[in-house]
Design a protein around this motif. Structure first.
Motif, PDB file in Angstrom:
ATOM      1  N   SER A 129      -2.293  -4.682  -4.662  1.00 34.64           N
ATOM      2  CA  SER A 129      -1.545  -3.478  -4.289  1.00 34.64           C
ATOM      3  C   SER A 129      -2.473  -2.284  -4.410  1.00 34.64           C
ATOM      4  N   ILE A 130      -2.123  -1.206  -3.722  1.00 36.61           N
ATOM      5  CA  ILE A 130      -2.958   0.000  -3.800  1.00 36.61           C
ATOM      6  C   ILE A 130      -2.088   1.235  -3.736  1.00 36.61           C
ATOM      7  N   ILE A 131      -2.446   2.231  -4.524  1.00 39.50           N
ATOM      8  CA  ILE A 131      -1.795   3.529  -4.468  1.00 39.50           C
ATOM      9  C   ILE A 131      -2.876   4.575  -4.217  1.00 39.50           C
ATOM     10  N   ILE A 132      -2.713   5.314  -3.127  1.00 43.94           N
ATOM     11  CA  ILE A 132      -3.722   6.266  -2.666  1.00 43.94           C
ATOM     12  C   ILE A 132      -3.175   7.682  -2.757  1.00 43.94           C
ATOM     13  N   VAL A 133      -3.902   8.538  -3.445  1.00 39.03           N
ATOM     14  CA  VAL A 133      -3.600   9.975  -3.457  1.00 39.03           C
ATOM     15  C   VAL A 133      -4.502  10.637  -2.423  1.00 39.03           C
ATOM     16  N   THR A 134      -3.914  11.383  -1.511  1.00 39.38           N
ATOM     17  CA  THR A 134      -4.699  12.015  -0.451  1.00 39.38           C
ATOM     18  C   THR A 134      -4.005  13.280   0.042  1.00 39.38           C
ATOM     19  N   HIS A 135      -4.795  14.228   0.529  1.00 39.91           N
ATOM     20  CA  HIS A 135      -4.231  15.414   1.176  1.00 39.91           C
ATOM     21  C   HIS A 135      -4.129  15.205   2.681  1.00 39.91           C
ATOM     22  N   ASP A 136      -4.714  14.085   3.174  1.00 31.51           N
ATOM     23  CA  ASP A 136      -4.847  13.821   4.610  1.00 31.51           C
ATOM     24  C   ASP A 136      -3.667  12.972   5.098  1.00 31.51           C
ATOM     25  N   SER A 147       0.855  -1.183   0.000  1.00 28.19           N
ATOM     26  CA  SER A 147       0.000   0.000   0.000  1.00 28.19           C
ATOM     27  C   SER A 147       0.892   1.234   0.000  1.00 28.19           C
ATOM     28  N   VAL A 148       0.606   2.149  -0.917  1.00 28.03           N
ATOM     29  CA  VAL A 148       1.428   3.336  -1.130  1.00 28.03           C
ATOM     30  C   VAL A 148       0.534   4.566  -1.091  1.00 28.03           C
ATOM     31  N   SER A 149       0.986   5.622  -0.437  1.00 28.69           N
ATOM     32  CA  SER A 149       0.243   6.884  -0.432  1.00 28.69           C
ATOM     33  C   SER A 149       1.102   7.997  -1.010  1.00 28.69           C
ATOM     34  N   ILE A 150       0.424   8.938  -1.671  1.00 27.06           N
ATOM     35  CA  ILE A 150       1.084  10.124  -2.206  1.00 27.06           C
ATOM     36  C   ILE A 150       0.321  11.342  -1.700  1.00 27.06           C
ATOM     37  N   THR A 151       1.008  12.190  -0.958  1.00 23.90           N
ATOM     38  CA  THR A 151       0.403  13.421  -0.457  1.00 23.90           C
ATOM     39  C   THR A 151       1.015  14.616  -1.181  1.00 23.90           C
ATOM     40  N   GLY A 152       0.378  15.744  -1.014  1.00 25.40           N
ATOM     41  CA  GLY A 152       0.868  16.967  -1.639  1.00 25.40           C
ATOM     42  C   GLY A 152      -0.216  18.021  -1.603  1.00 25.40           C
ATOM     43  N   SER A 153       0.178  19.256  -1.794  1.00 23.39           N
ATOM     44  CA  SER A 153      -0.785  20.352  -1.751  1.00 23.39           C
ATOM     45  C   SER A 153      -1.704  20.297  -2.956  1.00 23.39           C
ATOM     46  N   SER A 154      -2.815  21.017  -2.866  1.00 24.64           N
ATOM     47  CA  SER A 154      -3.748  21.110  -3.981  1.00 24.64           C
ATOM     48  C   SER A 154      -3.043  21.723  -5.193  1.00 24.64           C
ATOM     49  N   GLY A 155      -3.193  21.072  -6.344  1.00 18.39           N
ATOM     50  CA  GLY A 155      -2.543  21.558  -7.550  1.00 18.39           C
ATOM     51  C   GLY A 155      -1.125  21.089  -7.737  1.00 18.39           C
ATOM     52  N   SER A 156      -0.647  20.206  -6.864  1.00 18.35           N
ATOM     53  CA  SER A 156       0.740  19.735  -6.966  1.00 18.35           C
ATOM     54  C   SER A 156       0.923  18.691  -8.066  1.00 18.35           C
ATOM     55  N   GLY A 157      -0.185  18.135  -8.568  1.00 19.52           N
ATOM     56  CA  GLY A 157      -0.077  17.152  -9.646  1.00 19.52           C
ATOM     57  C   GLY A 157      -0.344  15.724  -9.218  1.00 19.52           C
ATOM     58  N   LYS A 158      -0.922  15.538  -8.027  1.00 20.48           N
ATOM     59  CA  LYS A 158      -1.154  14.188  -7.512  1.00 20.48           C
ATOM     60  C   LYS A 158      -2.077  13.385  -8.429  1.00 20.48           C
ATOM     61  N   SER A 159      -3.206  13.975  -8.785  1.00 15.60           N
ATOM     62  CA  SER A 159      -4.160  13.266  -9.642  1.00 15.60           C
ATOM     63  C   SER A 159      -3.583  13.042 -11.035  1.00 15.60           C
ATOM     64  N   THR A 160      -2.834  14.020 -11.527  1.00 19.01           N
ATOM     65  CA  THR A 160      -2.177  13.863 -12.833  1.00 19.01           C
ATOM     66  C   THR A 160      -1.236  12.674 -12.814  1.00 19.01           C
ATOM     67  N   LEU A 161      -0.464  12.535 -11.745  1.00 12.73           N
ATOM     68  CA  LEU A 161       0.448  11.405 -11.614  1.00 12.73           C
ATOM     69  C   LEU A 161      -0.322  10.090 -11.613  1.00 12.73           C
ATOM     70  N   LEU A 162      -1.407  10.040 -10.865  1.00 17.69           N
ATOM     71  CA  LEU A 162      -2.203   8.820 -10.807  1.00 17.69           C
ATOM     72  C   LEU A 162      -2.739   8.456 -12.190  1.00 17.69           C
ATOM     73  N   HIS A 163      -3.210   9.454 -12.922  1.00 21.85           N
ATOM     74  CA  HIS A 163      -3.754   9.210 -14.260  1.00 21.85           C
ATOM     75  C   HIS A 163      -2.672   8.713 -15.219  1.00 21.85           C
ATOM     76  N   LEU A 164      -1.469   9.228 -15.085  1.00 25.02           N
ATOM     77  CA  LEU A 164      -0.368   8.761 -15.927  1.00 25.02           C
ATOM     78  C   LEU A 164      -0.013   7.313 -15.609  1.00 25.02           C
TER      79      LEU A 164
END
Length: 226
Positions: free
Chosen positions: A200-207, A38-55
């Motif tokens: 496996s799981i990769i989670i994008v979150t601000h929390d 299980s993997v998490s990716i955090t970052g501020s709004s607009g940092s590109g988290k969702s873009t990375l997930l989509h790629l």
């Protein structure tokens, strides 16, 4: 990729052209996800988290680099092959449930299998009911999305993402539309199911408290993953 990796990203970048200027959103990112991790990716709004997930999921086009899923270089696949890979090997959970309103909870859960032309056997229905029960949705399989609360709808979306036992689940702010107590309950169950199905799981979150629940934590900042 080695045999223990389900995803490997090599020097991936995303550059947008804005007002005739190049804007680098993601800059030479490398990432490896192991089976059952299980993997998490955090970052501020607009940092590109969702873009990375989509790629990583093949939902957007890379500016450069390579992404491998199950030893397949996905950015070289044609659209049909890429859709087939996503339908069979990947699961998706978004901030909003995206359930189909005209179908019951059970039918929504089974939808990825129907799209892949799977025969819906008694065993698959029993698996769906098992997952519903794990998600505390007892006897709600015949209810329609309009008859479920927000937290219940999101749990149905989680069941839909895992019903076909994918190798990897992509979760984009999966609890971002829920209150704090419900979000932790839902995520705890998602991670429990992830381990039970050995996916496996990769989670994008601000929390950050959500990120702390995962095996591996990354932060996306200024286009780089740390």
């Amino acid at each position: 990729m080695n045999n223990n990796e389900v995803l490997k990203a090599i020097n991936i970048s995303k550059i947008f052209n804005f007002n005739e200027q190049n804007l680098t959103i993601l800059d030479n990112i490398n990432l490896s996800i192991k089976k059952g991790e299980s993997v998490s990716i955090t970052g501020s709004s607009g940092s590109g988290k969702s873009t990375l997930l989509h790629l990583l999921a093949g939902l957007d086009i890379l500016s450069s680099g390579e992404v491998y899923i199950d030893n397949q270089l996905i950015n070289k696949l044609d659209d049909i092959s890429l859709c087939k890979l996503r339908n069979i090997k990947l699961g998706f959970v978004y901030q909003f449930h995206h359930l189909l309103p005209e179908f019951s909870a059970l039918e929504n859960i089974l939808m990825p299998l129907l799209i892949s032309n799977h025969k819906i056997t008694k065993e698959l229905k029993e698996r769906a009911l098992f997952i519903l029960n794990k998600l505390n949705l007892y006897n709600k399989e015949e209810r329609y999305p309009s008859q479920l609360s927000g937290g219940e709808r999101q749990r149905v979306a989680i069941a839909r993402a895992i019903i076909h036992a994918p190798q990897l689940i992509f979760a984009d702010e999966p609890t971002g539309n829920l209150d704090n107590r419900t979000s932790h309950q839902v995520l705890d169950t998602l991670l429990e199911l992830q381990q039970e199905f050995n996916t496996s799981i990769i989670i994008v979150t601000h929390d950050l408290s959500i990120a702390d629940k995962t095996h591996t934590k990354y932060q996306l900042k200024h286009g780089h993953l740390n």
